[in-house]
Design a protein around this motif. Structure first.
Motif, PDB file in Angstrom:
ATOM      1  N   TRP A 203       0.943  -1.186  -0.010  1.00  0.00           N
ATOM      2  CA  TRP A 203       0.063  -0.085  -0.136  1.00  0.00           C
ATOM      3  C   TRP A 203       0.885   1.140  -0.079  1.00  0.00           C
ATOM      4  O   TRP A 203       0.705   2.040  -0.858  1.00  0.00           O
ATOM      5  CB  TRP A 203      -0.844  -0.226   1.344  1.00  0.00           C
TER       6      TRP A 203
ATOM      7  N   LYS B 296       2.482   2.221  -2.801  1.00  0.00           N
ATOM      8  CA  LYS B 296       1.670   2.557  -4.055  1.00  0.00           C
ATOM      9  C   LYS B 296       1.400   1.604  -5.398  1.00  0.00           C
ATOM     10  O   LYS B 296       1.349   2.070  -6.407  1.00  0.00           O
ATOM     11  CB  LYS B 296       1.908   3.982  -4.582  1.00  0.00           C
TER      12      LYS B 296
ATOM     13  N   ARG C 258      -2.650   0.595  -6.660  1.00  0.00           N
ATOM     14  CA  ARG C 258      -3.537   1.681  -7.402  1.00  0.00           C
ATOM     15  C   ARG C 258      -3.500   1.037  -8.917  1.00  0.00           C
ATOM     16  O   ARG C 258      -2.731   0.651  -9.083  1.00  0.00           O
ATOM     17  CB  ARG C 258      -3.097   3.138  -7.112  1.00  0.00           C
TER      18      ARG C 258
END
Lengths: 156, 345
Positions: free
Chosen positions: A148, A151, A154
Motif C-alpha cells: 500500500w 503505491k 492503485r
C-alpha cells in the motif's frame, strides 16, 4: 465446543466413515463434474434436431459492433491488475494455512483410522495457537501495508 | 444417508443415480426460480413496469419459453474462434455450478455428499467458473470478449480473498469445514445462555456476513460489479460470440450459481435447514429442512438482487481498490477478533 456436543455428526461424517467411503464421496464429485458435460451434450443434441442450419459467410465473422473486424484476433492487452494478481497468490496461500488452523482453534478433533475408529482426540489450540496465527497474520498484513505504502495498490 | 429417507438400503450406484437425476432437474429449476421471481417480477415491480405477462399464468412460463426459443437458434461458432476451447468453456462453467451443489445440505440426511472439506471445496470449485469465463473470452478471438474475460479474472482476484477470509470466522466458531457440522454448530449454540433459538452465525459474524454478501455479488458478476458483462462497454463481454443454447448455459450457470451462493450464505450465517423448535435428529427435519432452507435462500437472494437493481456500476479500479483497501483488511481484522474472542470467552 466439546466433542460430546458434535457427537451426532461425528458418527455421521468422519468417525463412522471408512477410507473407501471417503474416496467414494469424491467419485460422486467426479460424476457431478461429468453431469455438466452430459447436460451440455444432451441439450445441444436435442437442439441439433430442431434448429436450422443455413451457413452464410457473414454469420461466422467476428462481431465488432457491425463493422468488419480490424486487426488481429488476439491483440496485445495490458493486464493492469497483474500486481494485484501477485498479491493474490500470496494471500490465497495464506488462506490455505488459516483454514486448518480455524477448524482446531476452539474445537477438538478426532483422529480416525481406516476402519473408522477414533484412536486419538486432539485438544483445541487455545491461546498458544492463537498467538502464533496472529503473528502470521500480522506479518502478512505488514506485507499488505508495505504494498500500500509503495503505491502498488492503485490502478496503473 | 438416503437409506434413511427411503427406509431401504440402496447400493452406491442406485443412490448416485437418484442424486444425479434429482440434481439434473433441480439445478436448472433453481435458475428458473431466481430468474422469474427476481429478474422478471421483482425487477419490473421496482421499475414500475408490467414485466412479462403473456407466457403462462402471469407470465410465469416466460423463461421456459425463452429456453425453447434458444433451443431453436442456429449454432454459430465464429471462423476465427478456437473451436475446442470455445465449446469447452460452457461445460467448465456448468461443471463449476454442479460441483458447488454437491455439498449443500437441505436436511440432516438430504445432502449429495457430506464432504469433510465442505465449504473449502465449495470455495474451490466455485472459482473454477472464472476459468470457464476466461476460456470463453480468449477462445472467441473477439476484442470485447477478451476484455470481458480479463475483467472477470481481475474480479476473481479481488473478491475471492474477502470471500474466503469471511468464511474463516464461521469456520473458527463451528470448528469444522463440513457444511452439516456448521449447521449443527448453529443448532447447538446458545445466545447468552438461551439455547432455544440456537446461534445463527449472522449474529456473531455480522461483519463476515457483510463481506460475504459483497464478495458473492462480485463473484456472480451481478451489478454493481458487472464490468465483465457490461453491455454498454464490452457488449456482453465474454459471451458476445455465443448464440443459442451455448449462450443459455452461461445464463444457467450464473443463476444456478447465484442460488448456490445464496444457499451457502444461508447455511453459514442463517442456520441452513435448521428451524428453531424442531429436533434436528428427527425425521421431520428432513421434511421441514428443505422448506426452511428455501425460505432462507430466497431472503438472501432478495438481498443480492435488491443490490443488483439499486446500485450503478462501479469502475474497474474502484472495484480493485474497494477489495484490497477495505474488504481484505476488514476480513483479516474479523478473523483476529473472532479468534481472540473465541479463545478468551
Amino acid at each position: 465446543m466439546l466433542l460430546t456436543d458434535i457427537s451426532p455428526l461425528l458418527s455421521a461424517t468422519t468417525a463412522g466413515e471408512s477410507y473407501s467411503d471417503f474416496v467414494r464421496s469424491y467419485l460422486t464429485v467426479a460424476i457431478f463434474g461429468l453431469l455438466a458435460l452430459g447436460m451440455v451434450a444432451l441439450l445441444l443434441g436435442v437442439g441439433s434436431i430442431i434448429r436450422p442450419n443455413r451457413p452464410q459467410p457473414g454469420k461466422y465473422l467476428t462481431y465488432e459492433s457491425g463493422v468488419d473486424p480490424v486487426g488481429e484476433a488476439w491483440p496485445q492487452t495490458q493486464v493492469r491488475y497483474y500486481i494485484f494478481a501477485l498479491l493474490f497468490v500470496i494471500f490465497d496461500v495464506e488462506a490455505v494455512f488459516i483454514f486448518p488452523w480455524a477448524t482446531r482453534l476452539d474445537s477438538e478433533t478426532a483422529l480416525v483410522d481406516s476402519s473408522g475408529n477414533v484412536f486419538e482426540i486432539l485438544g483445541p489450540y487455545g491461546s498458544y495457537g492463537l498467538v502464533k496465527m496472529l503473528l502470521f497474520i500480522a506479518v502478512l498484513a505488514l506485507g499488505l501495508v508495505y504494498a500500500w505504502r509503495k503505491k502498488v495498490l492503485r490502478w496503473m | 444417508m438416503s437409506e434413511l429417507i427411503f427406509a431401504i438400503e440402496l447400493a452406491y450406484w442406485q443412490q448416485t443415480l437418484i442424486k444425479v437425476l434429482v440434481a439434473a432437474v433441480l439445478i436448472p429449476t433453481t435458475a428458473l426460480i431466481l430468474g422469474i421471481v427476481f429478474l422478471f417480477k421483482m425487477m419490473s415491480w421496482m421499475q414500475s413496469r408490467m414485466g412479462p405477462q403473456e407466457a403462462g399464468p402471469r407470465g410465469l412460463l416466460q423463461l421456459a419459453a425463452d429456453g425453447l426459443k434458444f433451443l431453436q437458434k442456429e449454432d454459430i461458432i465464429p471462423d476465427r474462434a478456437d473451436r475446442f476451447v470455445f465449446k469447452a468453456a460452457p461445460v467448465v462453467v456448468l461443471a463449476s455450478t454442479f460441483l458447488t451443489y454437491v455439498i449443500l445440505p437441505a436436511g440432516p440426511d438430504l445432502i449429495i455428499e457430506n464432504l469433510p472439506t465442505g465449504i473449502f471445496f465449495a470455495m474451490a470449485v466455485s472459482s473454477l467458473s472464472v476459468v470457464g469465463v476466461l476460456m470463453a473470452g480468449w477462445s472467441s478471438s473477439n476484442k470485447y470478449a477478451l476484455m470481458g474475460g480479463l475483467r472477470a479474472g481481475g474480479q476473481l482476484i479481488a473478491y475471492e480473498l474477502p470471500l474466503i477470509l469471511a468464511v474463516m470466522g464461521v469456520v473458527i466458531q463451528a470448528g469444522s469445514l463440513s457444511m452439516q457440522d456448521i449447521v449443527w454448530a448453529q443448532a447447538d449454540g446458545s445466545m447468552f445462555g438461551f439455547g432455544g433459538l440456537g446461534l445463527p452465525f449472522v449474529i456473531t459474524q455480522i461483519v463476515a456476513f457483510f463481506i460475504f454478501m459483497v464478495a458473492i455479488q462480485a463473484e456472480l458478476t451481478q451489478p454493481p460489479f458487472d464490468m465483465p458483462v457490461a453491455e454498454s462497454e464490452v457488449v456482453g463481454g465474454f459471451h458476445v460470440e455465443y448464440t443459442g443454447f451455448r449462450f443459455l448455459f452461461f445464463f444457467l450457470g450464473e443463476f444456478a450459481t447465484a442460488f448456490a451462493f445464496a444457499a451457502i450464505a444461508a447455511t453459514l450465517f442463517l442456520g441452513g435447514w435448521w428451524v428453531p423448535g424442531i429436533d434436528p435428529n428427527s425425521a421431520l427435519a428432513n421434511i421441514v429442512g428443505p422448506i426452511a432452507l428455501f425460505v432462507k435462500i430466497m431472503v438472501v437472494a432478495f438481498l443480492i438482487f435488491w443490490f443488483r437493481f439499486t446500485y450503478p456500476r462501479f469502475r474497474e479500479d474502484q472495484l480493485q481498490r474497494f477489495a484490497w483497501k477495505y474488504l481484505i483488511p476488514l476480513a483479516l481484522a474479523n478473523i483476529t477478533i473472532t479468534g481472540i474472542l473465541v479463545v478468551v470467552l
